[in-house]
Design a protein around this motif. Structure first.
Motif, short mmCIF file in Angstrom:
data_model
loop_
_atom_site.label_atom_id
_atom_site.label_comp_id
_atom_site.label_asym_id
_atom_site.label_seq_id
_atom_site.Cartn_x
_atom_site.Cartn_y
_atom_site.Cartn_z
N UNK A 1 0.86 -1.16 0.00
CA UNK A 1 0.00 0.00 0.00
C UNK A 1 0.90 1.22 0.00
N UNK A 2 0.63 2.14 -0.88
CA UNK A 2 1.42 3.36 -0.87
C UNK A 2 0.56 4.54 -0.46
N UNK B 1 1.06 -4.88 -8.29
CA UNK B 1 -0.06 -4.08 -7.80
C UNK B 1 0.33 -3.23 -6.59
N UNK B 2 -0.03 -1.98 -6.64
CA UNK B 2 0.19 -1.11 -5.49
C UNK B 2 -1.14 -0.44 -5.12
N UNK B 3 -1.57 -0.70 -3.90
CA UNK B 3 -2.81 -0.11 -3.41
C UNK B 3 -2.52 1.33 -2.99
N UNK B 4 -3.32 2.25 -3.51
CA UNK B 4 -3.09 3.67 -3.22
C UNK B 4 -4.11 4.16 -2.21
N UNK B 5 -3.66 4.98 -1.30
CA UNK B 5 -4.57 5.55 -0.31
C UNK B 5 -3.83 6.43 0.67
#
Lengths: 153, 153
Positions: free
Chosen positions: B86-87, B122-126
């Motif tokens: 997660x970034x 895959x990088x989860x953005x939030x």
DNA sequence: TTGCGTGCAAAGGTTTTGCATGGCA
DNA sequence: TGCCATGCAAAACCTTTGCACGCAA
């Protein structure tokens, strides 16, 4: 006022966007594909117009693999705030997943990891069913799913 | 043979990577930060060395927000194949999530949507917990989680 | 006719590459 | 000494911008 004129270039670009709806493409793809069918359009015009559409939300813009910005036309902006997007790393198609499991994942990340996931920015990367089939990997039976679980192009 | 010499520049770059482990940074950040502490290094060297490390897997490379490529040092390559990242879109920190719910999501996408998710790409953005707190949004109590659920910097 | 839209060319930015020099072994 | 590594400058990109001309209204 900006965007008030109905020019040939604008019409041709819009029809390109309709055709390639939900697929991603670069500025050069637009220029050359239109040029191939005899519709001449300047690169600057494409950049400027796509930027304009991105600001008003009908086009999404994100950094591509080789330093080339990718664009993608979205039919209905509001609809994309509450579900996720999966992009096939091979064919580039974008799939929309609206699914209760994804929502519970979002809640889980918030509750247990303190992370507020942004579905608009996040793109899940992987291989779509079609491309796995082409790869020779047997396309598994896609099971019927629990309630509230959909995906679409 | 490539990378056989132990030069000053290589040592300084490596120590920079150690310090900023798991954080992302641009080539210019490396150059200027090293220069600030009196360690002169050429941009080309940084580009070339980071590219080399990216190929061998100890550095990850991905397109940044303003057309500036971001790099990130990973401690142990293999470890990152089976969990998610997660970034935080504000501070840029990368969090690793290893969690049974994420795994069941992967299985779900495969079974019900035919999509083979790639956790490495895959990088989860939030927004991370810290940044939400800074934003004034009250940092919620992070609940104790079910078994097999971890996250780390 | 008015003024936005377009397209060329130039500028701006990042990244790559060629080549002479420097430095490790 | 041999050869890789380095750093400068130039080149190669993609994208933005300035400006004169074209074209819709």
């Amino acid at each position: 006022m900006r965007g008030s004129y109905n020019t040939r270039q604008k019409r041709e670009l819009l029809s390109f966007l309709q055709e390639r709806s939900m697929q991603h493409f670069s500025v050069d793809e637009v220029v050359f594909e239109l040029r191939d069918r005899g519709e001449k359009i300047g690169r600057s015009t494409v950049y400027r117009y796509l930027e304009q559409l991105a600001e008003q939300g009908s086009v999404r813009k994100y950094p591509g693999v080789e330093g080339v910005t990718q664009y993608q036309h979205v039919e209905d902006t509001d609809r994309c705030d509450d579900h996720f997007h999966m992009m096939c790393s091979r064919c580039g198609n974008l799939l929309h997943v609206d699914c209760s499991l994804m929502r519970s994942m979002t809640e889980h990340l918030m509750a247990c990891h303190g992370f507020k996931l942004d579905p608009r920015e996040t793109i899940l990367i992987g291989l779509c069913a079609k491309c796995r089939a082409v790869d020779g990997e047997e396309a598994d039976h896609v099971a019927d799913c629990h309630e509230g679980c959909h995906h679409s192009l």
